[in-house]
Motif scaffolding. Structure first.
Motif, PDB file in Angstrom:
ATOM      1  N   LEU A   4       0.834  -1.198   0.000  1.00  0.00           N
ATOM      2  CA  LEU A   4       0.000   0.000   0.000  1.00  0.00           C
ATOM      3  C   LEU A   4       0.869   1.247   0.000  1.00  0.00           C
ATOM      4  CD1 LEU A   4      -2.956   1.088   0.225  1.00  0.00           C
ATOM      5  CD2 LEU A   4      -2.545   1.269   2.696  1.00  0.00           C
ATOM      6  N   LEU A   5       0.581   2.168  -0.937  1.00  0.00           N
ATOM      7  CA  LEU A   5       1.247   3.460  -1.002  1.00  0.00           C
ATOM      8  C   LEU A   5       0.214   4.579  -0.933  1.00  0.00           C
ATOM      9  CD1 LEU A   5       3.936   3.176  -3.855  1.00  0.00           C
ATOM     10  CD2 LEU A   5       4.353   3.279  -1.392  1.00  0.00           C
ATOM     11  N   SER A   6       0.634   5.728  -0.445  1.00  0.00           N
ATOM     12  CA  SER A   6      -0.207   6.919  -0.487  1.00  0.00           C
ATOM     13  C   SER A   6      -0.159   7.526  -1.881  1.00  0.00           C
ATOM     14  CB  SER A   6       0.293   7.974   0.501  1.00  0.00           C
ATOM     15  OG  SER A   6       0.418   7.455   1.800  1.00  0.00           O
ATOM     16  N   CYS A   7      -1.249   8.167  -2.276  1.00  0.00           N
ATOM     17  CA  CYS A   7      -1.229   8.977  -3.485  1.00  0.00           C
ATOM     18  C   CYS A   7      -0.292  10.164  -3.260  1.00  0.00           C
ATOM     19  CB  CYS A   7      -2.633   9.471  -3.822  1.00  0.00           C
ATOM     20  SG  CYS A   7      -3.384  10.452  -2.486  1.00  0.00           S
ATOM     21  N   ALA A   8       0.119  10.807  -4.341  1.00  0.00           N
ATOM     22  CA  ALA A   8       0.945  12.010  -4.238  1.00  0.00           C
ATOM     23  C   ALA A   8       0.079  13.238  -4.464  1.00  0.00           C
ATOM     24  CB  ALA A   8       2.068  11.964  -5.267  1.00  0.00           C
ATOM     25  N   LYS A   9       0.509  14.377  -3.936  1.00  0.00           N
ATOM     26  CA  LYS A   9      -0.221  15.616  -4.152  1.00  0.00           C
ATOM     27  C   LYS A   9       0.102  16.223  -5.514  1.00  0.00           C
ATOM     28  CE  LYS A   9      -0.758  16.745   0.727  1.00  0.00           C
ATOM     29  NZ  LYS A   9      -0.531  17.742   1.804  1.00  0.00           N
ATOM     30  N   THR A  10       1.259  15.868  -6.074  1.00  0.00           N
ATOM     31  CA  THR A  10       1.637  16.379  -7.386  1.00  0.00           C
ATOM     32  C   THR A  10       1.286  15.348  -8.451  1.00  0.00           C
ATOM     33  OG1 THR A  10       3.887  15.526  -7.082  1.00  0.00           O
ATOM     34  CG2 THR A  10       3.481  17.825  -6.494  1.00  0.00           C
ATOM     35  N   MET A  11       0.775  15.842  -9.575  1.00  0.00           N
ATOM     36  CA  MET A  11       0.317  14.947 -10.637  1.00  0.00           C
ATOM     37  C   MET A  11       0.725  15.506 -11.999  1.00  0.00           C
ATOM     38  SD  MET A  11      -3.557  14.172  -9.211  1.00  0.00           S
ATOM     39  CE  MET A  11      -3.804  12.682 -10.163  1.00  0.00           C
ATOM     40  N   SER A  12       0.889  14.594 -12.955  1.00  0.00           N
ATOM     41  CA  SER A  12       1.146  14.966 -14.340  1.00  0.00           C
ATOM     42  C   SER A  12       0.196  14.166 -15.224  1.00  0.00           C
ATOM     43  CB  SER A  12       2.597  14.666 -14.722  1.00  0.00           C
ATOM     44  OG  SER A  12       2.804  14.876 -16.103  1.00  0.00           O
ATOM     45  N   PHE A  13      -0.186  14.744 -16.343  1.00  0.00           N
ATOM     46  CA  PHE A  13      -1.094  13.999 -17.205  1.00  0.00           C
ATOM     47  C   PHE A  13      -0.585  13.871 -18.626  1.00  0.00           C
ATOM     48  CE2 PHE A  13      -3.477  14.161 -13.505  1.00  0.00           C
ATOM     49  CZ  PHE A  13      -4.248  13.010 -13.554  1.00  0.00           C
ATOM     50  N   SER A  14       0.736  13.777 -18.704  1.00  0.00           N
ATOM     51  CA  SER A  14       1.387  13.355 -19.932  1.00  0.00           C
ATOM     52  C   SER A  14       2.562  12.485 -19.527  1.00  0.00           C
ATOM     53  CB  SER A  14       1.869  14.559 -20.749  1.00  0.00           C
ATOM     54  OG  SER A  14       2.835  15.291 -20.022  1.00  0.00           O
ATOM     55  N   SER A  15       2.803  11.447 -20.288  1.00  0.00           N
ATOM     56  CA  SER A  15       3.890  10.524 -19.961  1.00  0.00           C
ATOM     57  C   SER A  15       4.385   9.853 -21.229  1.00  0.00           C
ATOM     58  CB  SER A  15       3.417   9.458 -18.961  1.00  0.00           C
ATOM     59  OG  SER A  15       4.444   8.516 -18.712  1.00  0.00           O
ATOM     60  N   LYS A  16       5.698   9.730 -21.330  1.00  0.00           N
ATOM     61  CA  LYS A  16       6.280   9.011 -22.457  1.00  0.00           C
ATOM     62  C   LYS A  16       6.165   7.501 -22.273  1.00  0.00           C
ATOM     63  CE  LYS A  16       9.644  12.676 -23.447  1.00  0.00           C
ATOM     64  NZ  LYS A  16      11.083  13.019 -23.552  1.00  0.00           N
ATOM     65  N   VAL A  17       5.838   7.103 -21.047  1.00  0.00           N
ATOM     66  CA  VAL A  17       5.736   5.672 -20.748  1.00  0.00           C
ATOM     67  C   VAL A  17       4.419   5.129 -21.295  1.00  0.00           C
ATOM     68  CG1 VAL A  17       5.682   3.946 -18.917  1.00  0.00           C
ATOM     69  CG2 VAL A  17       7.106   5.990 -18.672  1.00  0.00           C
ATOM     70  N   LYS A  18       4.492   4.015 -21.973  1.00  0.00           N
ATOM     71  CA  LYS A  18       3.301   3.356 -22.495  1.00  0.00           C
ATOM     72  C   LYS A  18       3.023   2.102 -21.662  1.00  0.00           C
ATOM     73  CE  LYS A  18       2.974   6.429 -25.706  1.00  0.00           C
ATOM     74  NZ  LYS A  18       1.934   7.484 -25.593  1.00  0.00           N
ATOM     75  N   ALA A  19       2.121   2.238 -20.719  1.00  0.00           N
ATOM     76  CA  ALA A  19       1.750   1.089 -19.884  1.00  0.00           C
ATOM     77  C   ALA A  19       0.863   0.138 -20.692  1.00  0.00           C
ATOM     78  CB  ALA A  19       1.032   1.555 -18.632  1.00  0.00           C
ATOM     79  N   PRO A  20       0.907  -1.145 -20.392  1.00  0.00           N
ATOM     80  CA  PRO A  20       0.227  -2.142 -21.233  1.00  0.00           C
ATOM     81  C   PRO A  20      -1.260  -2.308 -20.963  1.00  0.00           C
ATOM     82  CG  PRO A  20       1.376  -3.243 -19.446  1.00  0.00           C
ATOM     83  CD  PRO A  20       1.714  -1.783 -19.332  1.00  0.00           C
ATOM     84  N   LEU A  21      -1.796  -1.534 -20.008  1.00  0.00           N
ATOM     85  CA  LEU A  21      -3.164  -1.796 -19.581  1.00  0.00           C
ATOM     86  C   LEU A  21      -3.822  -0.499 -19.130  1.00  0.00           C
ATOM     87  CD1 LEU A  21      -5.092  -4.250 -18.996  1.00  0.00           C
ATOM     88  CD2 LEU A  21      -4.177  -4.250 -16.661  1.00  0.00           C
ATOM     89  N   GLN A  22      -5.131  -0.402 -19.350  1.00  0.00           N
ATOM     90  CA  GLN A  22      -5.948   0.694 -18.823  1.00  0.00           C
ATOM     91  C   GLN A  22      -7.173   0.082 -18.159  1.00  0.00           C
ATOM     92  OE1 GLN A  22      -6.968   3.280 -22.075  1.00  0.00           O
ATOM     93  NE2 GLN A  22      -4.914   4.140 -22.257  1.00  0.00           N
ATOM     94  N   THR A  23      -7.409   0.442 -16.902  1.00  0.00           N
ATOM     95  CA  THR A  23      -8.575  -0.085 -16.208  1.00  0.00           C
ATOM     96  C   THR A  23      -9.393   1.053 -15.621  1.00  0.00           C
ATOM     97  OG1 THR A  23      -7.150  -0.458 -14.258  1.00  0.00           O
ATOM     98  CG2 THR A  23      -7.616  -2.361 -15.663  1.00  0.00           C
ATOM     99  N   GLU A  24     -10.627   0.757 -15.301  1.00  0.00           N
ATOM    100  CA  GLU A  24     -11.539   1.758 -14.758  1.00  0.00           C
ATOM    101  C   GLU A  24     -11.525   1.692 -13.238  1.00  0.00           C
ATOM    102  OE1 GLU A  24     -16.265   1.938 -14.855  1.00  0.00           O
ATOM    103  OE2 GLU A  24     -15.392   2.568 -16.781  1.00  0.00           O
ATOM    104  N   PRO A  25     -11.363   2.814 -12.561  1.00  0.00           N
ATOM    105  CA  PRO A  25     -11.379   2.796 -11.096  1.00  0.00           C
ATOM    106  C   PRO A  25     -12.668   2.176 -10.563  1.00  0.00           C
ATOM    107  CG  PRO A  25     -10.665   4.933 -11.913  1.00  0.00           C
ATOM    108  CD  PRO A  25     -11.156   4.168 -13.099  1.00  0.00           C
ATOM    109  N   ARG A  26     -12.541   1.394  -9.496  1.00  0.00           N
ATOM    110  CA  ARG A  26     -13.724   0.754  -8.912  1.00  0.00           C
ATOM    111  C   ARG A  26     -14.711   1.778  -8.372  1.00  0.00           C
ATOM    112  NH1 ARG A  26     -10.413  -3.562  -6.860  1.00  0.00           N
ATOM    113  NH2 ARG A  26      -9.132  -1.954  -5.887  1.00  0.00           N
ATOM    114  N   PHE A  27     -14.212   2.949  -7.971  1.00  0.00           N
ATOM    115  CA  PHE A  27     -15.077   3.981  -7.387  1.00  0.00           C
ATOM    116  C   PHE A  27     -15.137   5.210  -8.289  1.00  0.00           C
ATOM    117  CE2 PHE A  27     -13.575   1.341  -3.885  1.00  0.00           C
ATOM    118  CZ  PHE A  27     -14.777   1.005  -3.269  1.00  0.00           C
TER     119      PHE A  27
END
Length: 255
Positions: A4-27
């Motif tokens: 378990l990790l805490s979320c961070a207060k800083t966020m970015s919404f662009s990334s060069k990383v291509k993750a292999p999966l996209q899922t929908e948050p349960r909430f």
């Protein structure tokens, strides 16, 4: 084992990383409702509620105003959070297999989304646990999530071997009925300290860096046994048996 990790207060919404999966948050529905309530506040209100300066309050005012737009950016949680912990976790170096393993074995707390998997798509926000929303009976975000997350969290830990490695900040316990979690699963809580003035002392920035580094080790090495955590070593931090207690291993640097 679940980490378990805490979320961070800083966020970015662009990334060069291509993750292999996209899922929908349960909430996802709850997050949208929370964001809708937050969008009703003026910039001055957000400055007070989020304990931020006026510039950051304006940024988050815009985020909440745009949260429900079809054009709002989305990114996997593991890539969206950019705090110190996530920089040391270094998802840029992950293989496809690392991402998939993380999806099953890593959970991230969030005051907006509750409990996230690494590949859950999230939108930009900032929220604090002590925020009280009148539409939710005036309860804090901690109280709002507690009844919603506890059973799910316990079930996921049990399904992954019954062991939780808790590398989240202390306040995140309040998102759950922690007494129940402690009763039903085994919790390992590593601590990281620096030797200062003849005693081991917690230094927040180093603790955050170590949490990220240990999580990286767990995911990369597929660690499932708590005893294997004791091999953690980074920048002088190493397991210290003298200061450790059962299920509370302490790692000290600079002794």
């Amino acid at each position: 084992m679940i980490t378990l990790l805490s979320c961070a207060k800083t966020m970015s919404f662009s990334s060069k990383v291509k993750a292999p999966l996209q899922t929908e948050p349960r909430f996802k529905t709850e997050a949208a409702d929370i964001a809708l309530q937050m969008s009703q506040y003026a910039v001055d209100d957000l400055e007070r509620l989020l304990h931020v300066n006026s510039k950051m309050a304006l940024e988050n005012y815009k985020r909440f105003q745009e949260f429900h737009s079809d054009f709002a950016p989305e990114l996997q949680a593991l890539l969206a959070y950019t705090g110190i912990v996530f920089k040391r976790l270094d998802p840029q170096s992950f293989t496809k297999e690392d991402f998939l393993y993380a999806q099953d074995h890593l959970r991230l707390t969030s005051f907006c989304y509750g409990l996230l998997r690494p590949m859950d798509l999230i939108r930009p926000y900032r929220l604090e646990g002590d925020v009280r929303l009148p539409e939710f009976g005036g309860q804090t975000m901690f109280a709002y999530w507690r009844s919603r997350l506890t059973d799910l969290f316990i079930d996921e830990i049990k399904a992954s071997g019954g062991v939780l490695c808790n590398l989240a900040s202390g306040e995140m316990k309040d998102l759950f009925d922690w007494a129940r979690v402690e009763k039903e699963v085994r919790i390992i809580t590593p601590e990281f300290r620096v030797w200062k003035k003849d005693k081991p002392t917690t230094v927040v920035i180093y603790a955050k860096m170590c949490r990220g580094e240990m999580t990286r080790l767990i995911l990369k090495e597929r660690i499932e046994r708590p005893d294997d955590l004791l091999s953690f070593s980074w920048e002088g931090f190493a397991y210290d048996e003298e200061f450790s207690r059962p299920d509370h291993p302490v790692f000290i640097s600079g002794q």
